[in-house]
Design a protein around this motif. Sequence first.
Motif, PDB file in Angstrom:
ATOM      1  N   PRO A  80       0.811  -1.225   0.000  1.00 37.09           N
ATOM      2  CA  PRO A  80       0.000   0.000   0.000  1.00 37.09           C
ATOM      3  C   PRO A  80       0.844   1.275   0.000  1.00 37.09           C
ATOM      4  O   PRO A  80       0.549   2.226  -0.729  1.00 37.09           O
ATOM      5  CB  PRO A  80      -0.830  -0.135   1.286  1.00 37.09           C
ATOM      6  CG  PRO A  80      -0.937  -1.603   1.513  1.00 37.09           C
ATOM      7  CD  PRO A  80       0.384  -2.146   1.074  1.00 37.09           C
ATOM      8  N   GLN A  81       1.912   1.303   0.843  1.00 38.18           N
ATOM      9  CA  GLN A  81       2.792   2.479   0.837  1.00 38.18           C
ATOM     10  C   GLN A  81       3.475   2.639  -0.511  1.00 38.18           C
ATOM     11  O   GLN A  81       3.650   3.746  -1.010  1.00 38.18           O
ATOM     12  CB  GLN A  81       3.867   2.358   1.923  1.00 38.18           C
ATOM     13  CG  GLN A  81       3.337   2.462   3.342  1.00 38.18           C
ATOM     14  CD  GLN A  81       3.307   1.112   4.016  1.00 38.18           C
ATOM     15  OE1 GLN A  81       2.692   0.169   3.507  1.00 38.18           O
ATOM     16  NE2 GLN A  81       3.969   1.002   5.165  1.00 38.18           N
ATOM     17  N   LEU A  82       3.844   1.519  -1.107  1.00 38.44           N
ATOM     18  CA  LEU A  82       4.525   1.561  -2.396  1.00 38.44           C
ATOM     19  C   LEU A  82       3.590   2.088  -3.486  1.00 38.44           C
ATOM     20  O   LEU A  82       4.012   2.836  -4.377  1.00 38.44           O
ATOM     21  CB  LEU A  82       5.031   0.156  -2.754  1.00 38.44           C
ATOM     22  CG  LEU A  82       6.031   0.055  -3.906  1.00 38.44           C
ATOM     23  CD1 LEU A  82       7.251   0.921  -3.645  1.00 38.44           C
ATOM     24  CD2 LEU A  82       6.443  -1.398  -4.113  1.00 38.44           C
ATOM     25  N   GLU A  83       2.316   1.726  -3.389  1.00 42.32           N
ATOM     26  CA  GLU A  83       1.356   2.206  -4.384  1.00 42.32           C
ATOM     27  C   GLU A  83       1.170   3.718  -4.259  1.00 42.32           C
ATOM     28  O   GLU A  83       1.079   4.423  -5.270  1.00 42.32           O
ATOM     29  CB  GLU A  83       0.011   1.489  -4.207  1.00 42.32           C
ATOM     30  CG  GLU A  83      -0.961   1.746  -5.342  1.00 42.32           C
ATOM     31  CD  GLU A  83      -2.105   0.742  -5.369  1.00 42.32           C
ATOM     32  OE1 GLU A  83      -2.980   0.890  -6.238  1.00 42.32           O
ATOM     33  OE2 GLU A  83      -2.117  -0.176  -4.540  1.00 42.32           O
ATOM     34  N   ARG A  84       1.134   4.230  -3.023  1.00 44.75           N
ATOM     35  CA  ARG A  84       1.029   5.685  -2.842  1.00 44.75           C
ATOM     36  C   ARG A  84       2.281   6.381  -3.360  1.00 44.75           C
ATOM     37  O   ARG A  84       2.215   7.479  -3.922  1.00 44.75           O
ATOM     38  CB  ARG A  84       0.802   6.007  -1.365  1.00 44.75           C
ATOM     39  CG  ARG A  84      -0.577   5.590  -0.852  1.00 44.75           C
ATOM     40  CD  ARG A  84      -0.867   6.192   0.514  1.00 44.75           C
ATOM     41  NE  ARG A  84      -0.028   5.619   1.544  1.00 44.75           N
ATOM     42  CZ  ARG A  84      -0.343   4.539   2.250  1.00 44.75           C
ATOM     43  NH1 ARG A  84      -1.486   3.888   1.996  1.00 44.75           N
ATOM     44  NH2 ARG A  84       0.463   4.082   3.187  1.00 44.75           N
ATOM     45  N   LEU A  85       3.424   5.737  -3.177  1.00 49.89           N
ATOM     46  CA  LEU A  85       4.674   6.290  -3.693  1.00 49.89           C
ATOM     47  C   LEU A  85       4.648   6.337  -5.212  1.00 49.89           C
ATOM     48  O   LEU A  85       5.108   7.296  -5.835  1.00 49.89           O
ATOM     49  CB  LEU A  85       5.854   5.443  -3.204  1.00 49.89           C
ATOM     50  CG  LEU A  85       7.253   5.891  -3.629  1.00 49.89           C
ATOM     51  CD1 LEU A  85       7.589   7.240  -3.007  1.00 49.89           C
ATOM     52  CD2 LEU A  85       8.290   4.852  -3.224  1.00 49.89           C
ATOM     53  N   LEU A  86       4.092   5.300  -5.816  1.00 50.12           N
ATOM     54  CA  LEU A  86       3.983   5.236  -7.282  1.00 50.12           C
ATOM     55  C   LEU A  86       3.131   6.384  -7.807  1.00 50.12           C
ATOM     56  O   LEU A  86       3.461   7.017  -8.817  1.00 50.12           O
ATOM     57  CB  LEU A  86       3.393   3.889  -7.696  1.00 50.12           C
ATOM     58  CG  LEU A  86       3.100   3.695  -9.188  1.00 50.12           C
ATOM     59  CD1 LEU A  86       4.395   3.688  -9.979  1.00 50.12           C
ATOM     60  CD2 LEU A  86       2.340   2.391  -9.414  1.00 50.12           C
ATOM     61  N   GLU A  87       2.040   6.670  -7.107  1.00 52.15           N
ATOM     62  CA  GLU A  87       1.133   7.729  -7.552  1.00 52.15           C
ATOM     63  C   GLU A  87       1.814   9.090  -7.535  1.00 52.15           C
ATOM     64  O   GLU A  87       1.594   9.916  -8.422  1.00 52.15           O
ATOM     65  CB  GLU A  87      -0.109   7.764  -6.649  1.00 52.15           C
ATOM     66  CG  GLU A  87      -0.997   6.536  -6.776  1.00 52.15           C
ATOM     67  CD  GLU A  87      -2.111   6.534  -5.744  1.00 52.15           C
ATOM     68  OE1 GLU A  87      -2.168   7.484  -4.919  1.00 52.15           O
ATOM     69  OE2 GLU A  87      -2.935   5.599  -5.749  1.00 52.15           O
ATOM     70  N   ALA A  88       2.648   9.319  -6.511  1.00 57.69           N
ATOM     71  CA  ALA A  88       3.260  10.645  -6.358  1.00 57.69           C
ATOM     72  C   ALA A  88       4.617  10.783  -7.029  1.00 57.69           C
ATOM     73  O   ALA A  88       4.986  11.875  -7.483  1.00 57.69           O
ATOM     74  CB  ALA A  88       3.377  10.974  -4.863  1.00 57.69           C
ATOM     75  N   HIS A  89       5.381   9.678  -7.063  1.00 58.57           N
ATOM     76  CA  HIS A  89       6.765   9.766  -7.542  1.00 58.57           C
ATOM     77  C   HIS A  89       7.120   8.565  -8.428  1.00 58.57           C
ATOM     78  O   HIS A  89       8.212   8.019  -8.325  1.00 58.57           O
ATOM     79  CB  HIS A  89       7.735   9.830  -6.362  1.00 58.57           C
ATOM     80  CG  HIS A  89       7.470  10.955  -5.418  1.00 58.57           C
ATOM     81  ND1 HIS A  89       7.884  12.250  -5.646  1.00 58.57           N
ATOM     82  CD2 HIS A  89       6.805  10.979  -4.223  1.00 58.57           C
ATOM     83  CE1 HIS A  89       7.502  13.025  -4.649  1.00 58.57           C
ATOM     84  NE2 HIS A  89       6.844  12.282  -3.768  1.00 58.57           N
ATOM     85  N   GLY A  90       6.210   8.169  -9.289  1.00 55.71           N
ATOM     86  CA  GLY A  90       6.418   6.972 -10.091  1.00 55.71           C
ATOM     87  C   GLY A  90       7.633   7.029 -10.983  1.00 55.71           C
ATOM     88  O   GLY A  90       8.248   6.002 -11.278  1.00 55.71           O
ATOM     89  N   GLN A  91       8.037   8.243 -11.364  1.00 57.34           N
ATOM     90  CA  GLN A  91       9.167   8.374 -12.288  1.00 57.34           C
ATOM     91  C   GLN A  91      10.495   8.008 -11.639  1.00 57.34           C
ATOM     92  O   GLN A  91      11.489   7.790 -12.337  1.00 57.34           O
ATOM     93  CB  GLN A  91       9.231   9.806 -12.840  1.00 57.34           C
ATOM     94  CG  GLN A  91       9.674  10.856 -11.825  1.00 57.34           C
ATOM     95  CD  GLN A  91       8.555  11.324 -10.918  1.00 57.34           C
ATOM     96  OE1 GLN A  91       7.438  10.802 -10.973  1.00 57.34           O
ATOM     97  NE2 GLN A  91       8.841  12.303 -10.082  1.00 57.34           N
ATOM     98  N   THR A  92      10.526   7.931 -10.303  1.00 60.28           N
ATOM     99  CA  THR A  92      11.789   7.623  -9.612  1.00 60.28           C
ATOM    100  C   THR A  92      11.951   6.148  -9.309  1.00 60.28           C
ATOM    101  O   THR A  92      13.013   5.734  -8.834  1.00 60.28           O
ATOM    102  CB  THR A  92      11.863   8.399  -8.283  1.00 60.28           C
ATOM    103  OG1 THR A  92      10.836   7.935  -7.405  1.00 60.28           O
ATOM    104  CG2 THR A  92      11.709   9.894  -8.507  1.00 60.28           C
ATOM    105  N   LEU A  93      10.925   5.317  -9.544  1.00 66.76           N
ATOM    106  CA  LEU A  93      10.979   3.925  -9.148  1.00 66.76           C
ATOM    107  C   LEU A  93      11.870   3.101 -10.077  1.00 66.76           C
ATOM    108  O   LEU A  93      11.947   3.377 -11.286  1.00 66.76           O
ATOM    109  CB  LEU A  93       9.575   3.321  -9.127  1.00 66.76           C
ATOM    110  CG  LEU A  93       8.603   3.924  -8.100  1.00 66.76           C
ATOM    111  CD1 LEU A  93       7.257   3.218  -8.162  1.00 66.76           C
ATOM    112  CD2 LEU A  93       9.176   3.838  -6.695  1.00 66.76           C
ATOM    113  N   PRO A  94      12.548   2.074  -9.547  1.00 65.96           N
ATOM    114  CA  PRO A  94      13.351   1.179 -10.388  1.00 65.96           C
ATOM    115  C   PRO A  94      12.472   0.418 -11.381  1.00 65.96           C
ATOM    116  O   PRO A  94      11.237   0.439 -11.299  1.00 65.96           O
ATOM    117  CB  PRO A  94      13.986   0.229  -9.369  1.00 65.96           C
ATOM    118  CG  PRO A  94      13.919   0.945  -8.066  1.00 65.96           C
ATOM    119  CD  PRO A  94      12.669   1.758  -8.114  1.00 65.96           C
ATOM    120  N   LYS A  95      13.124  -0.292 -12.297  1.00 62.82           N
ATOM    121  CA  LYS A  95      12.383  -1.025 -13.320  1.00 62.82           C
ATOM    122  C   LYS A  95      11.749  -2.300 -12.781  1.00 62.82           C
ATOM    123  O   LYS A  95      10.665  -2.698 -13.193  1.00 62.82           O
ATOM    124  CB  LYS A  95      13.304  -1.367 -14.494  1.00 62.82           C
ATOM    125  CG  LYS A  95      13.821  -0.150 -15.257  1.00 62.82           C
ATOM    126  CD  LYS A  95      14.718  -0.576 -16.402  1.00 62.82           C
ATOM    127  CE  LYS A  95      15.219   0.629 -17.185  1.00 62.82           C
ATOM    128  NZ  LYS A  95      16.106   0.214 -18.314  1.00 62.82           N
TER     129      LYS A  95
END
Length: 568
Positions: A139-154
């Motif tokens: 759940p925390q990761l999904e919120r992170l994706l919504e706000a900062h998805g461009q920074t996530l690894p592949k």
Amino acid sequence: MVGQSMDSKKLSASVECCKPGWANPSLDVGLLHHAVSYWAEQQPDHPAVDDGSCIWNYGALAQAMVALAAQIGQTALPINGRVALFMDSRADAILAMLGTLQAGGCYVPIDPDYPAPRVAAILEDAEATVLMTASAFLPQLERLLEAHGQTLPKTLIVLDGQVADISQALQQGFTDVVCFDRQQLAPQTYQPPRRTEADLAYIIFTSGTTGRPKGVMLSHANVKAFIRWSVDYLKVSPQDRIANHASIAFDLSVLPIYTALMGGATLYPVIEVRDKAFPMDFIQRHEITIWTSVPSILGLMIQAKQMPVGAFEPHLRAAVFCGEAMLPAHAQALMESHPDVAVINLYGPTEAAVACTYHHVGVDAPFDANKPVPIGVPCRDAEIVILKNDEDTLCAPGELGRLMITGTQVAQGYWRRPELSAEKFYANPLHPTFPQPMYDTGDLAYRDESGLLHYGGRRDFQVKFRGFRIELGDIEATLASHPQLNEVAVVYHEQPIPSLEAAYTLVPGQVMRADSDEAKAFSFELVDYLKARLPAYMVPGRWTQLEKLPQNSNGKIDRHALKAQLEP
């Protein structure tokens, strides 16, 4: 969820009971994770990690480590490639660390409780290609994706659960999503990459003065030098049960995790918030033999009456503290209630692999409750150099100077911060004929006539007040010796007029309303106490009694929060 179900107190019959002073054979392993493979051969059924819901024995953990490494290897991770670990300190995190090291990478631990912008900044700076987590943190990761998805690894690797249970948003946010099958056997065809001790083990991001986190690069050699010392000094054996209260994003966790694994002992991660703040029940329940923590936890335990005489007997034999200054009143309370428990005070920055000095309180030197606890002497592979301010010459005994560290434990520098690395890591000026890296801690210290090191505060806690340069740590250390004070911190206010303010909590049993006449009279008593020990310009003009000083996620006093709370 269980690595292998078993009685966690059982000691493998293949391991001889170890006596004090024994030479731990695992100290000769090559890289950090090789210790798990060694103990898997010696005692495959002995518990390695027990977090209350999962027990990994050494045999199962070694197999899972290789299987996970093979999974990571499919991402074409290069040597020293970064793998971000988005999880807390439970058993899954230990597997993630080991699997990353086995795969040839270095891990970047990230606390899931960090604010999303900080997590995004770390991921962007680290340039991690793989992010590992557990289903509890999706759940925390999904919120992170919504706000900062461009920074996530592949690549996302989930250490438990099924792909079908992962949200569509997460599956679309990563190029590849994999759920690791912990039940599969390690592939026989997997060949780990060739590594050396000079390769990175982890990068831990710490707070920067500019607000931008800075990544400290630690190699296998750096960490192993400290862990070899800790296993040897604490005489760790498979009979030991070692507690870890710290987040994996806090480098103090490195001490219990790798000391346990290299010593063939059992690691007990402390998960629940109450157990972290008030660990008495946890220590008793798991019969902990070596407890590691920050010293301020002692203050909370004293206030909560969690340190009755003999509460930790007969199992606890060593209490190891690091991360902040130890108050003499706290050390005294623990020693008086548990005289058979070795109280060890460690000092060291993240940049020198957790800790570089140690002091057995009351044994290495006579204990004086009216003086700050010494930070001791250097660990085996570290050297402490005290240089005069603004000079590259050694301080005389008793002379306060800049605390510098050399030796194997000194880190490789800051990740992608060459200017800062050059500023803090440079050649030892006392060895001009050959290069010897030296780290400038930013701390002040002195050696007494016997050779013991004493902490003198932070250079960046230095303020200029009424024309004088003042170390706030110097005031705090003096106040800490007052018998009625439990915790103390001093802050400097620039507005509306420059002033010093001391905040404190009282020892248990002291009842005094903060707004009472008694409290006002007590503040005058504290003024007189300091005036008898410090110059008048170092005596705070404002005093605030609190029930509790604010703490950060690592259990240290949160000075930014305190200053905001005390703002005039």
